[in-house]
Design an enzyme around this catalytic site. Sequence first.
Site, short mmCIF file in Angstrom:
data_model
loop_
_atom_site.label_atom_id
_atom_site.label_comp_id
_atom_site.label_asym_id
_atom_site.label_seq_id
_atom_site.Cartn_x
_atom_site.Cartn_y
_atom_site.Cartn_z
N GLY A 698 1.25 -1.03 -0.07
CA GLY A 698 0.04 0.00 -0.17
C GLY A 698 0.93 1.05 0.08
O GLY A 698 1.95 1.30 0.52
N SER A 699 0.51 2.37 -0.06
CA SER A 699 1.07 3.71 -0.25
C SER A 699 0.07 4.96 -0.20
O SER A 699 -1.58 4.55 -0.84
CB SER A 699 1.98 3.55 -1.54
OG SER A 699 0.96 3.66 -2.95
N GLY A 700 0.43 5.79 0.47
CA GLY A 700 -0.11 7.17 0.79
C GLY A 700 0.30 8.12 0.04
O GLY A 700 1.26 8.27 -0.26
N PHE A 702 2.24 9.89 2.12
CA PHE A 702 3.28 10.10 2.59
C PHE A 702 4.02 9.26 3.03
O PHE A 702 5.76 9.02 3.45
CB PHE A 702 3.31 11.20 4.69
CG PHE A 702 2.33 12.47 4.63
CD1 PHE A 702 2.80 13.27 3.44
CD2 PHE A 702 0.72 12.92 4.75
CE1 PHE A 702 2.39 15.05 2.87
CE2 PHE A 702 0.25 13.89 4.89
CZ PHE A 702 0.88 14.57 3.87
N VAL A 705 3.75 1.02 3.02
CA VAL A 705 3.66 0.04 3.68
C VAL A 705 4.20 -1.47 2.86
O VAL A 705 3.98 -1.27 1.56
CB VAL A 705 2.39 0.40 4.19
CG1 VAL A 705 2.30 -1.46 5.59
CG2 VAL A 705 1.54 1.06 4.50
N LYS A 720 5.68 0.56 8.07
CA LYS A 720 4.88 1.89 7.07
C LYS A 720 6.23 3.00 7.07
O LYS A 720 6.56 3.19 8.14
CB LYS A 720 4.03 2.59 7.72
CG LYS A 720 2.93 4.24 7.05
CD LYS A 720 1.79 4.39 8.16
CE LYS A 720 1.16 5.65 7.56
NZ LYS A 720 0.56 5.76 8.78
N ASP A 826 -9.60 10.54 8.40
CA ASP A 826 -9.20 10.17 7.20
C ASP A 826 -9.84 8.89 7.46
O ASP A 826 -9.64 8.12 7.21
CB ASP A 826 -8.23 10.10 7.45
CG ASP A 826 -7.31 9.83 5.24
OD1 ASP A 826 -8.73 10.26 4.65
OD2 ASP A 826 -6.60 9.15 5.17
#
Length: 879
Positions: A698-700, A702, A705, A720, A826
């Site tokens: 996963g990624s966001g 900032f 993961v 993370k 969020d």
Amino acid sequence: MNPQYFTPNINVFALGDETDHLSLLKFKESISTDPYGMLLSWNTSTHFCNWHGIRCNLTLQRVTGLNLQGYKLKGSISPYVGNLSHLRIFDLGNNSFHGKIPPELGRLSQLRLLSVGNNSLEGKIPTNLTGCTSLRGLRLHGNNLIGKIPIQIASLGKLQYLLLYSNWLIGGIPSFIGNLSSLTVLSVGNNNLGGDIPQELCHLKNLSFLSLPVSKLTGTFPSCLYNISSLVAISATKNQLNGSLPPNMFHTLPNLQVLELSENKFSGLIPPSITNSSLLFILDMSFNSFVGQVPSLGKLQDLLLLSFSSNNLGNNSTYDLEFLKSLTNCSKLHILGISENNFGGHLPDTLGNLSTQLSQLSLGGNQISGKIPAAIGNLVDLTLLTIYDSRMEGIIPSTFGKFRKMEVLGLRGNELSGEIGAFIGNLSHLFYLEMGANMLQGTIPPSIGNCQKLQYLSLAQNNLKGTIPLEVFNLSSLTNLLDLSENSLSGYIPKEVGNLKNIDILVMSRNHLSGNIPGTIAECIMLEYLFLQGNSLDGIIPFSLASLKGLRSLDLSQNRLSGSIPYVLQNISFLEYFNVSYNMLEGEVPTEGVFRNASEVVVTGNSKLCGGISELHLPPCPVKVKKLVKHHKFRLIPVLVSAIVFLLILSIILTFYWIRKRGKKSSLDSPTIAQLAKVSYQSLHNATDGFSTANLIGSGNFSSVYKGNLELEDKVVAIKVLNLQRKGAHKSFSAECNALKNVKHRNLVPILTCCSSTDYRGQEFKALIFEYMKNGSLEQWLHPRTLVTDNPRILKLDQRLNIMIDVASALHYLHHECEQSIIHCDLKPNNVLFDDDMIAHVSDFGIARLLSTINNTTSKKSSTLGIKGTIGYAPPGTF
């Protein structure tokens, strides 16, 4: 009438030969790829005589020509072509046809040209081509044909062109080829033929082109070949032919224009009759054993290429290079090579009067001495100039600055002195520069930074001094070699060395370099060989070197390096040689990877190193847990008693503190993150295979993961990693730490530990480690991207109800039961994760806010905060 403009009506079409029509359709069916759409016109709406590539006899309505060469067609050659009984030209050259040459082509008695060269055809040459009695040209070159040249070809009495080169044919050049009395072109090179050149070739009185290169031929040229006056070109390079050339051969071959005999075993003198061979424009006799002097060549005014390289020409005398003066008449000369001979004397000033079209000049590997003539700068079209391993002296002429087109400049192994002039910056097209093993002085000119195409740079074994200009390390084009070894260069290795991202070999050994080895050297991701030995480098061996996954050889010996040998270096799978001898290293030597092979590891001269494999003969490392010495035991008793009393008092104080605090907090609160055991960057790097994309889950905005396996914990975790290059990443890390440091609930993703360190490049690194949620996110269950039929992700009604209860429980805890209320900011399906039992856990507190922080920020609790979180969601408390 041109068939291109012939449009028959239905009655004319009826007169056409249906056999040809059906045969062409069958041919089209055998073609699998037609990238240019050349066969789109092959349909029933137009007569086949109007199809692309087809030529017809309009009177008979029969196909006489099929020409589809060079259209990148793929497929096989249909045997139905054999039914085109009036076919005269069949040309499928320069395509990608595969399979065998159909024997049905032998039916085409009117065929004059059979051309299938440069395809991927295989098998043997069909023997029944004897039926093609009208054949003039047979072009089968550039395929994968095997076997011998069939004897049946001897019956093709009208054959003029026979091109069989670049296949896998064996069995020698057959003598029956001498029966093809009409033959003018014979090209059978680049095969595995072997054997001698048959005498019968002398029967080919009309032969003009004889090409036999790379065919494993042995023996000598039949002497009668020199009497075939019609010969225009002879090519026999890269064989094992021997013998000498007759002195008068250029008199008996008056029409000869091309003579290529390189890479054989010819010997003797260069025939003196060459002086009158005025039609020659290619003469290549390199890599043989010719001796003696080179005759005057001034009458060869059409000469384009002349190469005598790698022979035994010359007598190391002052007259050896006289023939160069005669070459000033050869105004069309493009390539001149005389390297690797025994030429002596000086380079004449008339060298600058050679053809202004000269592009390649190779003079090295001789006994030539004296200075490089400044007039050589007149050869402004030179792209290659090599004068290596000779006896040249003096300075490099500044007129070299005129070589604006120069690509290869090789001056290695001479006695050149003086400085490397700033003119080097004018050679902006250079991709190869070799000036090693001379006596050059001064500094490396910064103007070398203008050579932005440079791939190979060697200034080794000179007397250069001063610091290495940053312009050298900004030559990002350097991919092959940078060799500055064995000079007197000083100063630090700058961090800009990391700009050489594609360099293969980096050598700066045996200079006076000092300071640390910059960690940015790990950014040279293609590096295979790194040699820094024999300097005054200090500090530690950078851990970041472990990221050079392709490193094969590393020599850091004879420096002042300290610290330990990084264990991570044993993870470089390609590392074959490791030398850190004569430094000041200490600690344990690794035992895996290259360190398992004592013959490839050199660690001598480091008195404080220990451990390693037994073959290194190092002392064992001391035991880390020290035993108490007996005569100190009585002295330690008071110390132990005092320590125990202190711990008892401390435990009582902590117990009272904990009881008091527990009354104010929820029973589910936990210790702060600061009390958790931190893990190292190395542990996380190993756990994720170097943060491999294969482990990215996963990624966001900032962070990213990764799934990892911590060896110490022996468990799968979610890691993370904060992207600290993004603005706000530090704030996100702090927000998540503040939010999670005093919370614990069955419906929150449990945090295990954290990492705040530096990576192998010396850059700041921060990460949080959570329990791994095996069953993914709510988003993946609600909106699966792929349909997994074996295990479809379907949430039942009771599961959905449980998820809502789990999420609500987590939010109630965060809002009402924490010591400081927390607003998530969020909440979305991506941030709701499931464990093995499908219990929902709320995750990702990167933009969470503590209620007290919000209150302190503004007296207006909501209106001034702005909307936070993911677009499409409006989490509670953000407006």
